[in-house]
Design a protein around this motif. Structure first.
Motif, PDB file in Angstrom:
ATOM      1  N   ALA A 277      63.903   5.816  87.470  1.00  0.00           N
ATOM      2  CA  ALA A 277      62.961   5.119  86.590  1.00  0.00           C
ATOM      3  C   ALA A 277      62.677   5.966  85.354  1.00  0.00           C
ATOM      4  O   ALA A 277      62.760   7.202  85.383  1.00  0.00           O
ATOM      5  CB  ALA A 277      61.673   4.823  87.336  1.00  0.00           C
ATOM      6  N   PRO A 348      66.073   0.052  84.176  1.00  0.00           N
ATOM      7  CA  PRO A 348      64.938   0.970  83.929  1.00  0.00           C
ATOM      8  C   PRO A 348      64.638   1.143  82.441  1.00  0.00           C
ATOM      9  O   PRO A 348      63.462   1.184  82.051  1.00  0.00           O
ATOM     10  CB  PRO A 348      65.409   2.276  84.571  1.00  0.00           C
ATOM     11  CG  PRO A 348      66.364   1.844  85.640  1.00  0.00           C
ATOM     12  CD  PRO A 348      67.093   0.678  85.050  1.00  0.00           C
ATOM     13  N   ARG A 349      65.686   1.223  81.617  1.00  0.00           N
ATOM     14  CA  ARG A 349      65.455   1.382  80.169  1.00  0.00           C
ATOM     15  C   ARG A 349      64.792   0.141  79.570  1.00  0.00           C
ATOM     16  O   ARG A 349      63.852   0.240  78.767  1.00  0.00           O
ATOM     17  CB  ARG A 349      66.784   1.660  79.459  1.00  0.00           C
ATOM     18  CG  ARG A 349      66.655   1.705  77.936  1.00  0.00           C
ATOM     19  CD  ARG A 349      67.999   1.925  77.273  1.00  0.00           C
ATOM     20  NE  ARG A 349      68.956   0.874  77.562  1.00  0.00           N
ATOM     21  CZ  ARG A 349      68.968  -0.317  76.933  1.00  0.00           C
ATOM     22  NH1 ARG A 349      68.057  -0.593  76.006  1.00  0.00           N
ATOM     23  NH2 ARG A 349      69.896  -1.205  77.224  1.00  0.00           N
ATOM     24  N   ALA A 352      61.168   0.040  80.557  1.00  0.00           N
ATOM     25  CA  ALA A 352      60.400   1.052  79.817  1.00  0.00           C
ATOM     26  C   ALA A 352      60.157   0.613  78.383  1.00  0.00           C
ATOM     27  O   ALA A 352      59.067   0.836  77.821  1.00  0.00           O
ATOM     28  CB  ALA A 352      61.133   2.391  79.861  1.00  0.00           C
ATOM     29  N   GLU A 375      62.615  -3.912  92.368  1.00  0.00           N
ATOM     30  CA  GLU A 375      63.014  -3.360  91.070  1.00  0.00           C
ATOM     31  C   GLU A 375      61.799  -3.053  90.205  1.00  0.00           C
ATOM     32  O   GLU A 375      61.749  -2.011  89.522  1.00  0.00           O
ATOM     33  CB  GLU A 375      63.951  -4.346  90.371  1.00  0.00           C
ATOM     34  CG  GLU A 375      65.310  -4.447  91.050  1.00  0.00           C
ATOM     35  CD  GLU A 375      66.114  -5.654  90.608  1.00  0.00           C
ATOM     36  OE1 GLU A 375      67.314  -5.718  90.954  1.00  0.00           O
ATOM     37  OE2 GLU A 375      65.563  -6.547  89.919  1.00  0.00           O
ATOM     38  N   HIS A 378      60.073  -0.026  91.699  1.00  0.00           N
ATOM     39  CA  HIS A 378      60.865   1.182  91.421  1.00  0.00           C
ATOM     40  C   HIS A 378      60.484   1.768  90.067  1.00  0.00           C
ATOM     41  O   HIS A 378      60.480   2.993  89.894  1.00  0.00           O
ATOM     42  CB  HIS A 378      62.351   0.828  91.454  1.00  0.00           C
ATOM     43  CG  HIS A 378      63.255   1.941  91.050  1.00  0.00           C
ATOM     44  ND1 HIS A 378      63.579   2.998  91.877  1.00  0.00           N
ATOM     45  CD2 HIS A 378      63.937   2.171  89.881  1.00  0.00           C
ATOM     46  CE1 HIS A 378      64.395   3.826  91.258  1.00  0.00           C
ATOM     47  NE2 HIS A 378      64.626   3.350  90.045  1.00  0.00           N
ATOM     48  N   CYS A 379      60.160   0.892  89.126  1.00  0.00           N
ATOM     49  CA  CYS A 379      59.780   1.329  87.781  1.00  0.00           C
ATOM     50  C   CYS A 379      58.260   1.403  87.612  1.00  0.00           C
ATOM     51  O   CYS A 379      57.754   1.418  86.488  1.00  0.00           O
ATOM     52  CB  CYS A 379      60.379   0.393  86.739  1.00  0.00           C
ATOM     53  SG  CYS A 379      62.175   0.431  86.696  1.00  0.00           S
ATOM     54  N   ARG A 433      54.386   5.252  91.607  1.00  0.00           N
ATOM     55  CA  ARG A 433      55.269   6.382  91.296  1.00  0.00           C
ATOM     56  C   ARG A 433      55.394   7.336  92.475  1.00  0.00           C
ATOM     57  O   ARG A 433      56.414   8.008  92.639  1.00  0.00           O
ATOM     58  CB  ARG A 433      54.761   7.115  90.051  1.00  0.00           C
ATOM     59  CG  ARG A 433      55.109   6.429  88.742  1.00  0.00           C
ATOM     60  CD  ARG A 433      54.860   7.344  87.559  1.00  0.00           C
ATOM     61  NE  ARG A 433      53.434   7.509  87.308  1.00  0.00           N
ATOM     62  CZ  ARG A 433      52.700   6.742  86.501  1.00  0.00           C
ATOM     63  NH1 ARG A 433      53.283   5.726  85.864  1.00  0.00           N
ATOM     64  NH2 ARG A 433      51.422   6.973  86.326  1.00  0.00           N
TER      65      ARG A 433
END
Length: 534
Positions: A277, A348-349, A352, A375, A378-379, A433
């Motif tokens: 992540a 992930p990008r 973000a 998913e 996860h991030c 997290r």
């Protein structure tokens, strides 16, 4: 088996005659000829061997056969992830390929995660509409795969386009309940609400009036009842293991088919396999930032979202990733950014960059797991989810997300409340997290007791079997004419899991590339194609 195949009334679980007409006109004759050649031994390619060596066969890994459809989606991701995570063993994937009304026109065999091109391809002389109770040619193909590749265990992820013969191999077999087939004609166990029972009367009503019944039109209630009965019989008679990805999925199978409550069940959550992540901080002020992953369909809450969009635009901004062809339309709505497709490596990008406060999980049907939920977590993105199926199992109110009834007004009110709780959302992100999602390796470890490991039948690999697997890897383009209908692969290979539009776009890009680089095309035409860059 033969009695079932010769029943006086034509089963609608096999393809209708109009669909069968799309098959090769000589398919039946060709298959009979190939069977005759197989019995005579003609056309066989045997591995080199040293008959006098007397050396024992080497110790090798077990060979797992995955049975799946070619629709892609979460099931396709699960098969790929399992093959990658279980690197100690060999994996084959048998996929059904077809069209609506004949989901089993062809069978394609792939080597593990190498899914771009099959190493074997068969055309069924009698296509399968839904799932066949028994199928003579399918049985011969299955026997050939098991014998030639030395299959040690079978994982059935889908029976769509396949035959129940795959449950009767006598090998250790695990059925993974990714959806509610073969009990539910609409796959999602949803008809005017979540289905908690389905007798013949409700089944008939579902066939006649469920708008979600769009996959298997033409199959009768009698055939569905026969399929259910034959499936339960095969599971219990052969003592097969059933694995559900969530407790609610197992409970729903028990409710829909009480006969299976006494079968061997195990709950194993799907593992995730994503790049690390990327940390981000949503804005402390301004509009609430929302994100939704995956395609837009009625079962995934597209109608709810459409009703919500005007209200969302007043206080929030929405990013929709992976919504396919709907991206162009929904991306024109106020406060909405949409992306048609993305790769797993990009996710992930992209998340973000969107900097979301909250993810939306709007499925109205009881999902058995929900990859997009994993998913987002996860991030470190908390979610607002409808209180149905596995979403209600996994979301802990106030800890990793919020639960709400699948009603647009209720969702809108809850979103406005959440928009004022930025501190609570920050605490949820911090908790996520610290809370790792189950890995694919952990998932595979829980399946291990259900399947053969090294040693036993799997431990000794014959020279022929080792040679066959090696030839499959290195000779995918070599012409082959095999006993049960394998055909030579041409220079063009299309992954059956992609959509027609994606395949057409890829072919167009290839055509333009060839035109730009071909010396036979006049230079002025090449310059026009390349926009003056050539």
């Amino acid at each position: 088996d033969a009695g079932r195949e010769a029943a006086p009334r034509q089963s609608t679980l096999l393809a209708a005659r109009s669909i069968r007409g799309d098959s090769h006109p000589l398919a039946q004759l060709r298959w009979q000829l190939q069977q005759a050649l197989a019995r005579s031994g003609a056309g066989r390619r045997d591995p080199p061997h040293d008959a006098g060596s007397g050396k024992p066969a080497p110790q090798r890994a077990a060979v797992r056969l995955h049975v799946a459809h070619s629709w892609g989606g979460g099931l396709g991701s699960w098969v790929r992830d399992f093959c990658e995570a279980d690197s100690a063993n060999q994996h084959l994937v048998l996929r059904s390929i077809g069209v609506t009304g004949a989901y089993g026109q062809r069978l394609a065999l792939y080597l593990g995660k190498e899914s771009a091109e099959p190493v074997r391809l068969w055309e069924l002389a009698l296509p399968i509409h839904v799932t066949a109770l028994a199928h003579l040619q399918y049985r011969a193909i299955l026997r050939e795969i098991v014998d030639e590749f030395g299959v040690d265990g079978v994982l059935v992820s889908s029976l769509i386009g396949h035959s129940l013969d795959v449950l009767r191999t006598g090998l250790p077999t695990v059925v993974v309940t990714h959806d509610h087939h073969p009990f539910c004609v609409a796959l999602f166990a949803y008809f005017d609400g979540e289905c908690r029972q389905c007798d013949r009367s409700r089944l008939q009503s579902c066939i006649e009036g469920n708008p979600g019944h769009r996959f298997f039109r033409g199959a009768s209630a009698d055939d569905w009842m026969a399929l259910r009965g034959a499936f339960c019989e095969a599971v219990l008679e052969h003592d097969l293991s059933l694995v559900a990805p969530s407790a609610s999925a197992m409970g729903r199978w028990h409710a829909l088919m009480p006969t299976l409550a006494g079968a061997r069940w195990k709950v194993v959550a799907h593992g995730t396999s994503l790049p690390p992540a990327i940390g981000f901080t949503p804005p402390a002020e301004g509009k609430l930032r929302l994100i939704k992953l995956g395609r837009l369909s009625p079962e995934k809450g597209s109608d709810l979202l459409e009703e919500l969009l005007p209200e969302i635009a007043e206080f929030a901004e929405l990013t929709v990733l992976g919504c396919g062809d709907e991206a162009a339309r929904i991306g024109r709505r106020p406060a909405v950014t949409a992306l048609a497709t993305f790769s797993r490596e990009e996710l992930p990008r992209l998340i973000a960059e969107a900097r979301p406060h909250l993810g939306l999980q709007l499925s109205i049907v009881p999902e058995t797991f929900g990859y997009t939920l994993s998913e987002l977590w996860h991030c470190a993105v908390p979610v607002l989810a409808c209180r149905v199926g596995s979403l209600a199992d996994r979301v802990r109110e106030g800890e990793n997300g919020f639960l709400v009834e699948p009603d647009a007004k209720a969702i809108g009110r809850r979103l406005r409340e959440i928009a004022a709780q930025r501190d609570a959302l920050a605490q949820m992100r911090a908790g996520l997290r610290r809370e790792a999602q189950p890995s694919c390796e952990e998932m595979v470890a829980q399946y291990a007791p259900l399947l053969p490991a090294l040693g036993g039948r799997a431990g000794r690999l014959s020279q022929r079997r080792a040679w066959t697997l090696d030839q499959g890897r290195r000779g995918a383009h070599a012409p082959r004419v095999m006993a049960s209908g394998r055909v030579a692969l041409g220079p063009l290979s299309i992954d059956p899991q992609v959509t027609y539009v994606q395949a057409a776009r890829a072919f167009l890009r290839f055509t333009l590339y060839k035109a730009m680089h071909s010396p036979r095309v006049p230079a002025i035409v090449r310059r026009l194609i390349s926009g003056g860059r050539g």
